[in-house]
Scaffold this active site. Structure first.
Site, PDB file in Angstrom:
ATOM      1  N   GLY A 128     -15.220  50.702  30.282  1.00  0.00           N
ATOM      2  CA  GLY A 128     -14.914  51.934  29.064  1.00  0.00           C
ATOM      3  C   GLY A 128     -16.303  51.748  28.212  1.00  0.00           C
ATOM      4  O   GLY A 128     -17.590  51.718  28.659  1.00  0.00           O
TER       5      GLY A 128
ATOM      6  N   ASP B 195      -9.026  56.858  37.558  1.00  0.00           N
ATOM      7  CA  ASP B 195      -8.936  55.342  37.134  1.00  0.00           C
ATOM      8  C   ASP B 195     -10.268  55.063  36.422  1.00  0.00           C
ATOM      9  O   ASP B 195     -11.357  54.763  37.253  1.00  0.00           O
ATOM     10  CB  ASP B 195      -8.406  54.320  38.019  1.00  0.00           C
ATOM     11  CG  ASP B 195      -7.030  54.596  38.583  1.00  0.00           C
ATOM     12  OD1 ASP B 195      -6.314  54.892  37.780  1.00  0.00           O
ATOM     13  OD2 ASP B 195      -6.860  54.201  39.861  1.00  0.00           O
ATOM     14  N   LEU B 196     -10.316  54.981  35.118  1.00  0.00           N
ATOM     15  CA  LEU B 196     -11.694  54.820  34.545  1.00  0.00           C
ATOM     16  C   LEU B 196     -12.555  53.535  35.072  1.00  0.00           C
ATOM     17  O   LEU B 196     -11.942  52.313  34.890  1.00  0.00           O
ATOM     18  CB  LEU B 196     -11.622  54.427  32.942  1.00  0.00           C
ATOM     19  CG  LEU B 196     -12.733  54.187  32.093  1.00  0.00           C
ATOM     20  CD1 LEU B 196     -13.318  55.608  32.107  1.00  0.00           C
ATOM     21  CD2 LEU B 196     -12.309  53.867  30.732  1.00  0.00           C
ATOM     22  N   ASP B 197     -13.876  53.752  35.407  1.00  0.00           N
ATOM     23  CA  ASP B 197     -14.451  52.822  35.972  1.00  0.00           C
ATOM     24  C   ASP B 197     -14.149  52.037  37.282  1.00  0.00           C
ATOM     25  O   ASP B 197     -14.519  51.027  37.323  1.00  0.00           O
ATOM     26  CB  ASP B 197     -15.323  52.133  34.793  1.00  0.00           C
ATOM     27  CG  ASP B 197     -15.969  52.841  33.704  1.00  0.00           C
ATOM     28  OD1 ASP B 197     -16.640  53.956  34.136  1.00  0.00           O
ATOM     29  OD2 ASP B 197     -16.021  52.559  32.437  1.00  0.00           O
ATOM     30  N   GLN B 198     -13.235  52.466  37.720  1.00  0.00           N
ATOM     31  CA  GLN B 198     -12.694  51.676  38.849  1.00  0.00           C
ATOM     32  C   GLN B 198     -12.855  52.208  40.455  1.00  0.00           C
ATOM     33  O   GLN B 198     -12.445  51.549  41.489  1.00  0.00           O
ATOM     34  CB  GLN B 198     -10.988  51.528  38.825  1.00  0.00           C
ATOM     35  CG  GLN B 198     -10.641  50.920  37.394  1.00  0.00           C
ATOM     36  CD  GLN B 198     -11.006  49.638  37.460  1.00  0.00           C
ATOM     37  OE1 GLN B 198     -10.690  48.974  38.307  1.00  0.00           O
ATOM     38  NE2 GLN B 198     -11.536  49.244  36.093  1.00  0.00           N
TER      39      GLN B 198
END
EC number: 3.5.1.10
Length: 286
Positions: A203, A228-231
């Site tokens: 994030g 999926d954020l930064d995944q």
């Protein structure tokens, strides 16, 4: 001098005896000259991964025929595969926000032909770098993104990417969360540089998170973008050591150098078909 033209075969399939022999015998039977070969067997997943560079001039037929002739072997081993031609430059669409360092670095590598690519356009949610990009002779598209227009904005990004006939979208510190639809429509085609050593500090403001945690290493991560954020699957990472005397601004300054190098490396691996994705992991043949 330009490197010789090559066809790059990449594949993954359930692991079993005979895969390497079948592929090698196929290439040899047609007079093909393998200039680089990489293999990996994942013992836990029971899956096999391969990358081979074949000298194009060693074959007496073109890419379309090569694909046609290889298809029966691929079917026999239940392969997920592709063959690309190095003569066709990949088309890289860059997305940027207000952070300039990754954009500057990519354009410098493109201009010096260190990255032998086409950049059909740059897209930004701000017009900050319009003059700089157009000075390079590259079209610049300003697509504002607000809380109220995200669906329309990302539909426009997708439209511009399609019009540009893009192969890969690079988020060069774009600093926006892409819509799930955009991520789903281009799996394995969107690269991001995140300014932390993922999975730590996802994030916003990861350097400030790292400072607050008192870490002794900070890093950067190039990964594929998913909903999926930064995944998403990680392509490349690097770190630099910091200590108690470094303030958040120092971490930001150190991190910019790592971000540029990691993004350029990750993009190069992708462009050269060195990255094979399986689930949320990657095999990277460096």
């Amino acid at each position: 001098m330009s490197p010789p033209r090559r066809y790059t075969l990449t594949l993954s399939c359930p692991d079993r005896v005979g895969i390497v022999a079948a592929v090698s015998q196929f290439v040899a039977a047609h007079g093909g000259w393998i200039t680089e070969a990489n293999h990996h067997a994942d013992s836990e997943e029971k899956r096999f991964f391969m990358r081979q560079d074949i000298l194009a001039e060693s074959l007496d037929f073109d890419l379309a025929v090569l694909r046609e002739k290889f298809a029966p072997i691929a079917a026999q081993f239940d392969m997920k595969w592709k063959i690309n031609d190095s003569a066709r430059k990949k088309r890289v669409v860059i997305l940027v926000s207000k952070q300039e360092h990754c954009l500057y670095d990519l354009l410098a590598r493109w201009q010096s032909k260190e990255l032998d690519i086409e950049i059909p356009c740059v897209i930004s949610n701000h017009d900050t770098f319009k003059g700089f990009v157009e000075w390079h002779g590259i079209p610049f598209h300003h697509v504002p993104v607000t809380p109220d227009n995200k669906a329309a904005a990302y539909a426009k990004v997708a439209e511009l990417f399609e019009q540009a006939q893009g192969d890969v979208m690079v988020l060069a510190r774009y600093m926006q969360i892409l819509s799930p639809d955009l991520c789903a429509n281009y799996p394995g085609q969107i690269l991001n540089i995140h300014h932390s050593f993922l999975p730590s500090f996802v994030g916003a403001k990861p350097y400030h998170q790292a400072y607050a945690r008192g870490v002794k290493l900070i890093g950067a991560t190039c990964h594929y973008v998913t909903a999926d954020l930064d995944q998403g699957p990680i392509i490349d990472q690097d770190v630099i050591r910091v200590d108690h005397s470094d303030l958040p601004d120092d971490l930001v300054r150190y991190g910019k150098d790592i971000e540029k190098a990691v993004l350029a490396r990750g993009l190069r691996y992708h462009l050269e078909d060195r990255v094979l994705v399986h689930g949320n992991k990657t095999v990277v043949f460096r």
